[in-house]
Scaffold this motif. Structure first.
Motif, short mmCIF file in Angstrom:
data_model
loop_
_atom_site.label_atom_id
_atom_site.label_comp_id
_atom_site.label_asym_id
_atom_site.label_seq_id
_atom_site.Cartn_x
_atom_site.Cartn_y
_atom_site.Cartn_z
N GLU A 44 53.65 2.41 47.14
CA GLU A 44 53.20 2.72 45.79
C GLU A 44 52.43 4.00 45.66
O GLU A 44 52.17 4.66 46.71
CB GLU A 44 51.95 1.63 45.70
CG GLU A 44 52.59 0.25 45.61
CD GLU A 44 51.60 -1.02 46.11
OE1 GLU A 44 51.97 -2.14 45.85
OE2 GLU A 44 50.86 -0.73 47.16
N SER A 227 58.11 1.74 39.35
CA SER A 227 57.13 1.10 40.57
C SER A 227 56.58 2.28 41.43
O SER A 227 55.56 2.21 42.06
CB SER A 227 57.81 0.13 41.39
OG SER A 227 58.41 -0.78 40.66
N LYS A 228 57.17 3.54 41.68
CA LYS A 228 56.71 4.26 42.38
C LYS A 228 55.97 5.56 41.98
O LYS A 228 54.81 5.35 41.72
CB LYS A 228 58.06 5.01 43.10
CG LYS A 228 59.13 3.85 43.75
CD LYS A 228 58.31 2.91 44.62
CE LYS A 228 58.94 1.51 45.25
NZ LYS A 228 57.99 0.89 46.11
N GLY A 231 53.87 4.84 39.20
CA GLY A 231 52.50 4.21 39.44
C GLY A 231 52.34 2.85 38.54
O GLY A 231 51.32 2.35 38.27
N ALA A 233 53.83 -0.28 39.39
CA ALA A 233 54.59 -1.31 40.15
C ALA A 233 54.18 -2.78 39.73
O ALA A 233 55.15 -3.72 39.66
CB ALA A 233 54.28 -1.19 41.66
#
Ligand code: PMP
Length: 373
Positions: A44, A227-228, A231, A233
Motif C-alpha cells: 500500500e 490500490s497502489k 492510495g 486500496a
C-alpha cells in the motif's frame, strides 16, 4: 482453510477443481500473538491518500441510498483522458483482482490451460482453478520472466497468459521489447493479460508498451489498479483496457454495480492529482533504492534484494539469517512483512517501501539480525 474441512460424501458437492484452490493469503497487519503492526506486507502507499481524493470521497458519501453509476462513465472518461484511451474500451472492476478473474472466466474452462511464469502473482493460480482450467507454470530466469520459457510452454490448450509487469512478488520488470516478442509469439486466439498493477511507479521511458499493444491487438488486455500509488486500496477499484470484443465479453460477466459511488469519485480525483502521484513515486523510488543499497551491503551475510521496479523489495536470505527469523524479528520492531513459503519462496521476504522512518528502522533491524546470526 478448505483443506482442514472434511466434506461429507453427500452434498452440496463443490466442483472438484474448487477443492484444489488455496484461498488467497492477504498481507498481515498483526503478529501471531495479535499485536498490531505497521503493515509493510500489502504494498500500500505509505503516504496514504491524496487530499483531493479524500475530499471527493467525503462529498460522494452524502448519497448512500442510490446505486453507483453502473457504467462508471465519469471514471472511464477520466482514465481515458489521462492515458489517451477510448473510454468505451475501458472496463472497471472491484479491484483489478476482479478483472483478472473475469479474464479467466471469459476465456478458459475445464480442459484449457492458463499460463504464467513461476513466482507470478498469486491470484493467477486461483483464477485458473476457479474456472476449472489447468494452471501451467513456466520457469523463471533468476526470478524474472523468461519469455522463451513462456512461449515454450504454450500448447494447443492455452487460452490465457497472465503476466504481471512489474511482477509481484519479485518486483522484476520485463522490457518493452520482450513484451512485444512474447505477444508476437502467441497465437491470436490466446488472451494475453498484462497486469500493470505497479506501472505508475515506472519512469516514462520504462513503459512496457502494454497500452499501445492493447490498442492495436485484439488479444491483449491490460489491467491497472487504484490500490497502489493512488492510495485507494480500501475502495477496491481496478480498470482494464482492451479490444472492443474483449471488453464486451468481460462486461457480460462482471457484477452489475462493481465499483462504489465513493470509490468512483475518489478515483477520479486521485487520477487528477498529478502532484500526489509524483510525490509518491519519488518517495518510493528513493527509499527503495536506499533499502536495496542497505541489503547489498549485507551480501556477505547472504542477503540479496532482487532488482525491483515496484513499491516493494523481495529480499532473499541465503546465509545464516533465515527469512522466517527475519520476519519474526521485524515483528518485534513493530513491522509486518510478507514471508512467502506458500509461493515457493521460503527464503524470501517481501517488504513494502514505507516512510523514511519505517524504512530506516527495517534496514537497521535487518543489519542487526544479519550481523548477530
Ligand atoms: N496484480 C498484482 C500484480 C498485484 O500485486 C495486485 C495486488 N496485490 C493486484 C493485481 C490486485 O490488486 P487490486 O485488486 O487491489 O487492484
Amino acid at each position: 482453510m478448505t483443506d482442514t474441512i472434511a466434506y461429507p460424501a453427500a452434498y452440496p458437492a463443490p466442483k472438484d477443481w474448487i477443492l484444489g484452490i488455496h484461498a488467497y493469503v492477504p498481507g498481515k497487519a498483526a503478529a501471531d500473538d495479535g499485536r498490531p503492526l505497521v503493515k509493510l506486507s500489502a504494498n500500500e502507499n505509505p503516504l496514504g491518500t491524496s487530499q483531493a481524493a479524500r475530499d471527493a470521497f467525503m462529498t460522494a458519501a452524502a448519497d448512500m441510498a442510490t446505486y453507483p453509476d453502473p457504467a462508471a462513465a465519469k471514471l472511464r472518461e477520466a482514465i481515458g483522458a489521462k492515458h489517451g484511451l477510448d473510454p468505451a474500451r475501458i472496463i472497471y472492476g472491484t479491484g483489478s483482482d476482479e478483472l483478472l478473474h473475469l479474464a479467466a472466466s471469459g476465456y478458459a474452462g475445464p480442459g484449457d490451460e492458463i499460463l504464467y511464469v513461476r513466482y507470478g502473482f498469486a491470484v493467477y493460480d486461483i483464477a485458473a482453478r476457479r474456472v476449472g482450467a489447468t494452471p501451467v507454470i513456466a520457469p523463471d530466469k533468476d526470478y524474472a520472466t523468461d519469455v522463451d520459457a513462456l512461449l515454450a510452454a504454450v500448447t494447443e490448450r492455452t487460452k490465457v497468459v497472465f503476466l504481471a509487469n512489474p511482477n509481484n512478488p519479485t518486483g522484476t520488470m520485463t522490457s518493452r521489447a520482450e513484451i512485444a516478442r512474447l505477444h508476437a509469439g502467441l497465437r491470436p486466439d490466446i488472451l494475453f493479460v498484462l497486469d500493470q498493477a505497479y506501472a505508475e511507479y515506472l519512469d516514462e521511458d520504462e513503459d512496457d508498451g502494454g497500452l499501445a499493444l492493447a490498442r492495436d491487438a485484439s488479444n491483449v488486455f491490460v489491467t491497472r489498479t487504484f490500490s497502489k500509488i493512488y492510495g485507494l486500496a480500501a475502495e477496491r477499484i481496478g480498470w482494464g483496457y482492451g479490444s472492443p470484443e474483449v471488453i464486451d465479453i468481460l462486461h457480460r460477466i462482471r457484477a452489475p454495480f462493481n465499483v462504489t459511488t465513493v470509490g468512483q469519485a475518489a478515483a477520479i480525483a486521485a487520477i487528477g492529482d498529478d502532484d500526489w502521484v509524483a510525490r509518491s513515486r519519488t518517495h518510493n523510488n528513493q527509499w527503495r533504492e536506499w533499502l536495496a543499497g542497505e541489503v547489498a551491503s549485507l551480501s556477505n551475510h547472504g542477503l540479496r534484494a532482487i532488482p525491483s521496479k515496484t513499491n516493494f523489495l523481495l529480499i532473499l536470505f541465503e546465509g545464516k539469517l533465515t527469512a522466517e527469523a527475519a520476519m519474526k524479528g521485524l515483528w518485534d520492531e513493530g513491522f509486518a512483512t510478507r514471508w512467502l513459503p506458500g509461493q515457493g519462496l521460503p527464503n524470501g521476504l517481501r517488504i513494502t517501501i514505507g516512510t523514511e522512518e519505517q524504512t530506516r528502522a527495517v534496514a537497521a533491524k535487518l543489519r542487526a539480525m544479519a550481523e548477530a546470526a
